[in-house]
Design an enzyme around this catalytic site. Structure first.
Site, short mmCIF file in Angstrom:
data_model
loop_
_atom_site.label_atom_id
_atom_site.label_comp_id
_atom_site.label_asym_id
_atom_site.label_seq_id
_atom_site.Cartn_x
_atom_site.Cartn_y
_atom_site.Cartn_z
N HIS A 1 1.37 -5.44 -10.36
CA HIS A 1 2.23 -6.35 -11.09
C HIS A 1 2.64 -7.54 -10.22
CE1 HIS A 1 5.07 -7.18 -14.31
NE2 HIS A 1 5.94 -7.49 -13.37
N GLU B 1 -3.54 -3.80 -14.66
CA GLU B 1 -2.16 -3.47 -14.98
C GLU B 1 -2.06 -2.80 -16.35
OE1 GLU B 1 0.30 -6.86 -15.24
OE2 GLU B 1 2.14 -5.70 -15.29
N ASN C 1 -18.75 8.85 11.34
CA ASN C 1 -19.57 9.79 12.08
C ASN C 1 -19.03 11.19 11.99
OD1 ASN C 1 -21.96 9.01 13.51
ND2 ASN C 1 -20.71 7.38 14.35
#
Lengths: 726, 121
Positions: free
Chosen positions: A48, A70, A422
């Site tokens: 918002h 939104e 990794n």
């Protein structure tokens, strides 16, 4: 009045980045608890805020996108839809898209390619949630015009009645302002106040409004525009607008319209035109930001409860730099005073020195930021990678609040991403493999940060399969990283993964890439004057430890003299200093000199030779400084110890060029330049005699000797490729 | 005597923009980063206008308006709310709490000043 608001765009970018970080964190949290309203509210609020500000600053693409997001979030917040895994995934992608859109605005670059795709996915999700209710299009309700623009019309006479509520004033309203606004719309023909509702004085509440008004207004404005004037009045307040012809007599009896209203249309009433409030901005009035700020992203110093001030990063750096100069300047003055015989005794000088030191400390703390934001990003990496590979990973962080220099924080992000990827890709096993190994199906990856002395340690621990020594060795030999597996300690073998061009992945995955990762990690960390090492137990997991300096700006140093030059050895690396007699120094063929200290064999390096200062000069006084880097010791031979001092580090590379064995320079109190010794770089020189023998062979043979003499040394001596800079 | 405005928004850029606009119109501006902060800063101050966002952490705009209206010094002060919600629901809540008017985002400085002129003498 035209007010340029483009200057706030920079602020907005910083703020939006924070909102996105929060959103991402909250989304990851939401995955575990999809119905947590507080988390949903956090996400909604972030979206918002971005929407509101981005549209204000003219970034319509961002506004459009966040608006769609939104809408969906609203449904989740209202409990209409549930935050399924797919939705969270979609919203995480949306975060990336917003990031891309913002970057596009910032650098005038192309927006991300998948914007439309994600918008339609969001719309679909929205429709699914609301049961097919269609959205009002991506740009729909952001710019909602409250009224039609006032169209020019013929001059009309209106009769307006205003009956304010009793509590009118308590809404911050003022009848005078309304009447004035009406008067400014045209020509006020008549205004009457009706005081009939006024109670006797004793019963009157002075905070209440008892008066009513009737106004006759001649104007070009439309009736809608007149209604607009009352747009803010409270609900209990009534008003009526009716058209009255010039000859009309008002129906309301109290108001006597004795005035003959002139019927001519061209009164001077068209001087004012109201613009409907809160209407969508039209292009002519919108401040068009023209600058495209290229400045690096500035982040808030701390987003805590305290009030913060945002400062441009460059200004902060400049301040810290200048304070560094001040420190140098102060010690110059101190030395001058000393030459007049008034140095350390001078109380004023002492006080000034203390203030300057405090000031420097404070200035450095300005640039310290918590590592939390960086850790947060890792949570996303773990999530994405584990999802992709179909692994279950529990990610835990400790010490998020640990602070370190902003420069370091900025640059540690990439290496950490490599490490984390990794760990999940190569470390943690597939769920079924884990089960077979008697481990919980979900792997555990832990990221810790803590401070120890003048260093920050970041440790990444996984409970995966650990490093397979055999595979490592054969790979290392195959890649030519080492010649043979002989005489490498377990620790050395593990640290082979940091060697350039080394990959342990059986095949290249699109997650961990081509195995350049760990090599790059090491180089990046070393560039930050840090070091990295790995401990691993096969079948149980690995821990990668990254050591970083708290700050890159100052250093506690030991000042040593080599002939007539002063060098600085980082105090953190110094273990002790000793004097040995020449016969204690042993020469080992093909390796170099060593000494034995309390039963431990330590390589010895004549610093002036290593730095190629003088070949003729030879100091057999045997003054040695024992330095240590991650458990590995080395003796440096110097001419004299001058004392210890905090020095301001000046980058040698930017001012001169990179010099092997030298980490930087500083300016001493007497104005002389002193070079800071790079312990890691120097240690390489010990293994790289001038004949150019490959480092690996040298070290291997050195280690061979070490391992045959002292076990302790084997532990501390590692392959050069796994060695670490100080 | 110059007028003083209390500007409340958790978004720094929006707050700066509003503050800057009001300053250019001659207001002195006190900034609050959320309702709680604003309420603390309102104590003892003499304000002529409040401009507040609605959606904020710690204390939202509606609660702030309610709280401010209970203070004698803010009883009759115009309070404008900033909202992106074009739904009437939020506006109604704001009005019920005692807001004087509202601004729908996005808006530009000129529009803000027009609305301010509507509610401030």
């Amino acid at each position: 009045m035209q007010i340029d608001i483009s200057r706030f765009r920079d602020s907005f970018f910083v703020e939006a980045a924070e909102h996105l970080e929060n959103m991402e964190a909250a989304l990851l949290q939401l995955e575990g608890e999809p119905e947590n309203t507080e988390t949903l509210n956090t996400i909604f609020r972030a979206a918002h805020s971005i929407k509101g500000a981005s549209t204000t600053f003219g970034m319509d693409e961002v506004g459009k996108f966040t608006h769609v997001l939104e809408n969906l979030l609203d449904q989740l917040r209202e409990g209409v839809a549930k935050a399924s895994d797919q939705l969270v995934e979609l919203m995480l992608t949306s975060v990336d898209v917003i990031e891309g859109l913002l970057a596009a605005e910032k650098e005038n670059a192309d927006p991300p390619e998948n914007v439309d795709e994600v918008i339609s996915a969001l719309n679909e999700a929205f429709q699914a949630a609301t049961g097919g209710q269609s959205l009002d299009g991506p740009s729909g309700t952001i710019c909602k015009a409250v009224n039609d623009p006032a169209k020019p019309s013929n001059v009309t006479v209106y009769e307006i009645q205003l009956l304010p509520s009793r509590e009118f004033f308590c809404f911050g309203q003022d009848p005078y302002l309304l009447l004035r606004e009406l008067a400014e719309m045209g020509h006020l023909l008549d205004i009457q106040a009706d005081s009939s509702a006024l109670p006797p004085l004793a019963e009157m509440n002075p905070e209440h409004c008892y008066l009513h008004w009737t106004i006759k207004l001649q104007t070009e404005a439309t009736e809608a525009a007149i209604h607009d004037v009352f747009m803010f009045v409270d609900e209990a307040t009534q008003w009526k607008v009716s058209q009255a012809t010039a000859s009309d007599t008002p129906k309301t009896s109290e108001i006597d319209s004795a005035t003959e209203t002139p019927a001519d249309a061209d009164s001077e009433s068209h001087t004012y035109q109201t613009t409907p409030v809160a209407e969508s901005t039209d292009d002519s009035t919108r401040a068009k930001p023209t600058t495209s700020p290229k400045s690096s992203m500035r982040r808030t110093i701390s987003a805590g409860e305290n009030e913060t001030v945002r400062v441009d990063r460059r200004r902060l750096d400049e301040l810290i730099n200048q304070i560094g100069e001040l420190v140098i300047g102060t010690s110059m003055v101190e030395q001058d005073l000393a030459s007049f015989g008034a140095g350390r005794e001078s109380a004023a000088m002492g006080q000034l020195g203390k203030i300057v030191r405090d000031l420097q400390e404070m200035s450095l703390s300005l640039r310290m930021v918590p590592i939390a934001a960086t850790f947060q990003k890792m949570a996303r990496v773990v999530r994405d990678v584990s999802k992709k590979l179909g692994k279950e990973v529990q990610f835990i962080t400790f010490g998020d609040e640990t602070e370190l220099d902003k420069t370091v924080v900025d640059q540690i992000g990439d290496p950490l991403v490599h490490m984390v990827r990794n760990a999940v890709d190569h470390g943690v096993e597939m769920p079924e493999d884990r089960e077979r190994a008697g481990k919980p199906t979900a792997g555990r990856v832990e990221l810790r940060a803590f401070q120890q002395g003048g260093n920050i340690y970041i440790e990444l621990q996984d409970d995966g399969k650990g490093l397979n020594r055999k595979t490592l060795l054969s790979k290392a030999i195959e890649k030519g990283v080492i010649d043979s597996a002989e005489n490498l300690s377990d620790n050395e073998i593990c640290n082979l993964i940091f060697a350039p061009g080394f990959s342990t992945a059986a095949e290249v995955t699109d997650v961990s890439g081509r195995g350049v990762g760990m090599d790059v990690v090491r180089r990046n960390v070393e560039a930050l004057q840090g070091s990295v090492s790995i401990r691993s137990e096969e079948g149980k997991g690995s821990t990668i430890s990254v050591r970083l300096p708290l700050t890159l700006a100052i250093l506690d140093g030991l000042l040593v003299r080599l002939e007539h030059e002063v060098y600085i050895i980082p105090l953190l690396s110094v273990v002790e200093s000793i004097r040995v007699s020449p016969d204690q120094i042993k020469r080992i063929v093909g390796v170099g000199e060593v000494i034995t200290l309390r039963g431990e064999v330590i390589p010895l390096l004549r610093l002036h030779q290593a730095l190629q200062r003088s070949n003729g000069h030879d100091n057999e006084d045997g003054l040695l400084v024992i330095v240590e880097d991650q458990g590995r010791r080395m003796a440096l031979m110097v001419d004299e110890l001058l004392g210890q001092q905090q020095v301001v580090i000046k980058n040698l590379e930017t001012n001169f060029r990179k010099v092997p064995g030298i980490a930087g320079a500083t300016i001493l109190g007497d104005g002389r330049v002193a070079l800071i010794v790079d312990i890691y770089g120097v240690s390489l020189m010990h293994r790289q005699p001038t004949n150019g023998t490959p480092a690996s062979r040298e070290s291997t043979s050195l280690d061979a000797i070490n391992s045959s003499t002292q076990h302790a040394v084997v532990e501390s001596n590692t392959d050069p490729n796994s060695m670490t800079a100080s | 005597m110059s007028k003083t405005a209390l500007v409340v928004d958790d978004s720094t850029s929006m707050r700066q923009m509003v503050a800057f606009t009001l300053q250019s119109a001659g207001f002195e501006v006190v900034e609050g980063c959320d309702g709680k902060d604003a309420l603390a800063k309102s104590q003892g101050g003499n304000f002529n206008l409040v401009v507040t966002d609605l959606n904020m952490p710690n204390m939202d705009g509606i609660t702030l308006i309610k709280e401010l209206r209970t203070l004698p010094a803010f009883k009759f002060i115009p309070i404008l709310m900033l909202t992106t919600e074009s739904q009437d629901e939020k506006k109604q809540q704001g009005r019920a709490a005692g807001a004087t008017g509202w601004m729908t985002k996005p808006f530009n400085p000129e529009q803000l000043l027009q609305v301010v002129a509507k509610v401030v003498k």
